[in-house]
Write a protein that holds these residues in place. Sequence first.
Motif, mmCIF file in Angstrom:
data_model
loop_
_atom_site.group_PDB
_atom_site.id
_atom_site.type_symbol
_atom_site.label_atom_id
_atom_site.label_comp_id
_atom_site.label_asym_id
_atom_site.label_seq_id
_atom_site.Cartn_x
_atom_site.Cartn_y
_atom_site.Cartn_z
ATOM 1 N N ASP A 87 0.856 -1.195 0.000
ATOM 2 C CA ASP A 87 0.000 0.000 0.000
ATOM 3 C C ASP A 87 0.893 1.247 0.000
ATOM 4 O OD1 ASP A 87 -1.543 2.183 0.974
ATOM 5 O OD2 ASP A 87 -1.463 1.390 3.022
ATOM 6 N N PHE A 88 0.750 2.062 -1.057
ATOM 7 C CA PHE A 88 1.526 3.308 -1.192
ATOM 8 C C PHE A 88 0.603 4.517 -1.072
ATOM 9 C CE2 PHE A 88 5.358 1.986 -4.144
ATOM 10 C CZ PHE A 88 5.963 1.361 -3.075
ATOM 11 N N GLY A 89 -0.580 4.357 -0.474
ATOM 12 C CA GLY A 89 -1.643 5.332 -0.712
ATOM 13 C C GLY A 89 -1.762 6.544 0.190
ATOM 14 N N LEU A 90 -1.048 6.569 1.324
ATOM 15 C CA LEU A 90 -1.364 7.610 2.320
ATOM 16 C C LEU A 90 -1.411 9.014 1.724
ATOM 17 C CD1 LEU A 90 -2.032 8.280 5.235
ATOM 18 C CD2 LEU A 90 0.411 8.390 5.721
ATOM 19 N N ARG A 91 -0.472 9.342 0.872
ATOM 20 C CA ARG A 91 -0.409 10.704 0.303
ATOM 21 C C ARG A 91 -1.604 11.041 -0.577
ATOM 22 N NH1 ARG A 91 4.859 10.679 -2.783
ATOM 23 N NH2 ARG A 91 5.472 9.634 -0.889
ATOM 24 N N ARG A 92 -2.289 10.036 -1.111
ATOM 25 C CA ARG A 92 -3.390 10.306 -2.029
ATOM 26 C C ARG A 92 -4.740 9.998 -1.394
ATOM 27 N NH1 ARG A 92 0.462 9.584 -5.953
ATOM 28 N NH2 ARG A 92 1.482 11.572 -5.757
ATOM 29 N N THR A 104 2.785 -1.875 4.048
ATOM 30 C CA THR A 104 2.360 -0.500 3.790
ATOM 31 C C THR A 104 3.540 0.454 3.923
ATOM 32 O OG1 THR A 104 0.789 1.227 4.405
ATOM 33 C CG2 THR A 104 1.661 -0.080 6.223
ATOM 34 N N SER A 105 3.434 1.573 3.205
ATOM 35 C CA SER A 105 4.427 2.629 3.382
ATOM 36 C C SER A 105 4.032 3.531 4.551
ATOM 37 C CB SER A 105 4.519 3.473 2.097
ATOM 38 O OG SER A 105 3.286 4.143 1.879
ATOM 39 N N ASN A 106 2.818 3.321 5.063
ATOM 40 C CA ASN A 106 2.205 4.179 6.085
ATOM 41 C C ASN A 106 2.736 3.788 7.476
ATOM 42 O OD1 ASN A 106 0.421 5.331 7.925
ATOM 43 N ND2 ASN A 106 -1.402 4.911 6.697
ATOM 44 N N SER A 140 7.176 -0.917 4.704
ATOM 45 C CA SER A 140 8.298 -0.967 3.766
ATOM 46 C C SER A 140 8.279 0.235 2.836
ATOM 47 C CB SER A 140 8.286 -2.267 2.971
ATOM 48 O OG SER A 140 7.256 -2.234 2.036
ATOM 49 N N GLY A 141 9.348 0.412 2.076
ATOM 50 C CA GLY A 141 9.399 1.560 1.191
ATOM 51 C C GLY A 141 10.629 1.546 0.320
ATOM 52 N N THR A 142 10.619 2.432 -0.660
ATOM 53 C CA THR A 142 11.756 2.503 -1.570
ATOM 54 C C THR A 142 12.390 3.897 -1.468
ATOM 55 O OG1 THR A 142 10.567 3.173 -3.601
ATOM 56 C CG2 THR A 142 10.517 0.849 -3.040
ATOM 57 N N MET A 143 12.341 4.663 -2.512
ATOM 58 C CA MET A 143 12.898 6.033 -2.510
ATOM 59 C C MET A 143 12.106 6.863 -3.512
ATOM 60 S SD MET A 143 16.218 5.553 -4.962
ATOM 61 C CE MET A 143 17.237 4.812 -3.756
ATOM 62 N N ALA A 144 12.208 8.212 -3.375
ATOM 63 C CA ALA A 144 11.462 9.102 -4.271
ATOM 64 C C ALA A 144 12.363 9.642 -5.370
ATOM 65 C CB ALA A 144 10.886 10.262 -3.475
ATOM 66 N N VAL A 188 14.485 -3.363 -7.880
ATOM 67 C CA VAL A 188 14.455 -2.071 -8.571
ATOM 68 C C VAL A 188 12.975 -1.726 -8.748
ATOM 69 C CG1 VAL A 188 16.649 -2.340 -9.768
ATOM 70 C CG2 VAL A 188 14.544 -3.176 -10.858
ATOM 71 N N ARG A 189 12.669 -0.430 -8.800
ATOM 72 C CA ARG A 189 11.251 -0.029 -8.974
ATOM 73 C C ARG A 189 11.075 0.736 -10.269
ATOM 74 N NH1 ARG A 189 7.522 4.368 -7.008
ATOM 75 N NH2 ARG A 189 9.163 5.314 -5.743
ATOM 76 N N LEU A 190 10.081 0.319 -11.048
ATOM 77 C CA LEU A 190 9.676 1.014 -12.276
ATOM 78 C C LEU A 190 8.449 1.853 -11.934
ATOM 79 C CD1 LEU A 190 9.681 -2.179 -14.563
ATOM 80 C CD2 LEU A 190 11.546 -0.516 -14.310
HETATM 81 O O1 LIG Z 1 8.185 3.719 -0.792
HETATM 82 C C1 LIG Z 1 7.781 4.059 -1.899
HETATM 83 O O2 LIG Z 1 8.338 3.739 -2.943
HETATM 84 C C2 LIG Z 1 6.541 4.905 -1.998
HETATM 85 C C3 LIG Z 1 5.861 5.298 -0.906
HETATM 86 C C4 LIG Z 1 4.720 6.065 -1.049
HETATM 87 C C5 LIG Z 1 4.307 6.398 -2.287
HETATM 88 N N1 LIG Z 1 4.982 5.998 -3.365
HETATM 89 C C6 LIG Z 1 6.086 5.251 -3.237
#
Ligand SMILES: O=C(O)c1cccnc1
Length: 469
Positions: free
Chosen positions: A153-158, A179-181, A193-197, A256-258
């Motif tokens: 889940d990447f949704g918190l910001r939206r 979740t990224s939350n 969990s999470g990646t990078m912006a 890696v993230r696309l």
């Molecule tokens: O961790 C991520 O990659 C992430 C988190 C929130 C929104 N988009 C991506």
Amino acid sequence: MINFTATYTDQYQLAMAQVYFKSSQKADRAVFDYFFRKLPFQGGYAIFAGLDHLLEILEDLRFSNEDLEFLKKQHFDRDFIAFLKDFRFRGKIRSVKEGDVVFPNRPVLQVEANIIEAQLVETIILNLLNFQTLIATKASRINLVARGNLLIDFGLRRAQGPGGYLASRAAVIGGVSATSNVVAGKDFDISVSGTMAHSFIQSFDDELTAFKCFAQERPQDCVLLVDTYNTLESGMPNAIAVAKEMEERGDKLMAVRLDSGDLAYLAKKTRRLLDDAGLDYVKIAASNQLDEYVIKSILEQEGPIDIFGVGTNLVTGGPDGALDGVYKLAWSGGKPRIKISESITKTTLPHRKQVFRIKDSHGKCIGADAIGLYNETHIDTMYHPFEITKKMVLKGFEQEPLMETVMENGKKLIAKQSLTKIAEYSKQRLSELPIEYKRFDNPHLYKIGISEALRNERDKLIRESKRSL
Ligand SMILES: O=C(O)c1cccnc1
Ligand SMILES: Nc1ncnc2c1ncn2[C@@H]1O[C@H](COP(=O)(O)OP(=O)(O)OP(=O)(O)O)[C@@H](O)[C@H]1O
Ligand SMILES: O=P(O)(O)OC[C@H]1O[C@H](OP(=O)(O)OP(=O)(O)O)[C@H](O)[C@@H]1O
């Protein structure tokens, strides 16, 4: 996170409660049904979510001193406000298990309490259950097509403001694994969990240095975002170089993230580049306006994606804004109650009720739930709620009662379950549902019937109300 107090309600609940308080109805017991009328996403089922969270909140629900001060300014009666000082929900709740598959026009949860208490908790019940059921259903649809790949889940910001907090909880029930939350992860014990912006990469003079610095700091779960400049020409060669350096330090690049372009095409190319570099353990994550249809399509195109990060469409329940769940009076003042409507489909069902899932002799769900009166233990024939000629004989079928008592005298009776356990139960219940109810296009209509006894009670009340007009 959100501090729920008893003012988490609509003003009219308090206005009605004050009338009950000052009248002979003060001590009446009431029964309300929670149900919804339409399945979200034009789907064939919904996943019930929010129960455990709701019960925990109800156990502690009270008016704070500031709440009472505020109500004084809202023209509520002093005696009523004094009464609210000691307000507690001491009622009984019968409900379907959290995570079960549920269908329209049959009770999902039933509240039995003093009429003032039952009335004051209407809004919080609808607010928590409607939203979480919507999001768990969305997550479940996404999970159905994800073929076991990891969903984050990447949704918190939206999300619709703080709704994102509960969306993250509900998403897990529907099959999302992480979740990224961070706050939802902390409060509901969800793996974070999470990646990078992109901004992180932009902030460096070159992409390679950005990747290197991140990999140094976060080797244990490093995911590199490869599309900031050019996925195949720049992001991937740099990611491979960093993965090789990590190997020399005894670390492993996780993924890696696309995040743009044709995700299936890019994933295939990316997989080839990784494999050719001896990095077959590095996973491919993808994001960018994903939903159940895009994920299904990407996997049908054999896009080798292992992890899907889903934001907007998951936590907003897009394209549906809300589940239309309602809370309707079925009993009060010692009598069954009914709400008559121009449309028979909106006429409510009176009395305390039980709902049975109908199964064949092998225990397989046949796609029907039957609603009976609370004291019925078996239903011989179920009738279409509105079309009098339609009926189904249930002899020989197994009948599983679905509503169990989960709260008595305001105290939770069921032990707290982890979200993972609720998600496992949900998965099992969904697997019992025949496939034709799970397809996205024109799913089979799940049958809801009522017992003869319930139908007679309802029709008697309809006749009585017509006579008294
Ligand atoms: O961790 C991520 O990659 C992430 C988190 C929130 C929104 N988009 C991506
Ligand atoms: N192979 C695919 N099959 C089906 N849908 C896809 C595929 N690849 C991407 N999509 C979806 O198509 C949409 C593409 O959106 P969009 O046109 O904004 O592309 P974009 O690459 O993000 O563009 P931009 O570079 O301008 O951000 C997204 O919802 C994405 O999830
Ligand atoms: O598309 P969604 O399903 O809502 O998933 C979440 C999106 O949020 C982030 O983008 P954003 O542009 O906000 O930040 P970024 O610069 O980190 O990509 C992320 O990269 C995803 O594209």
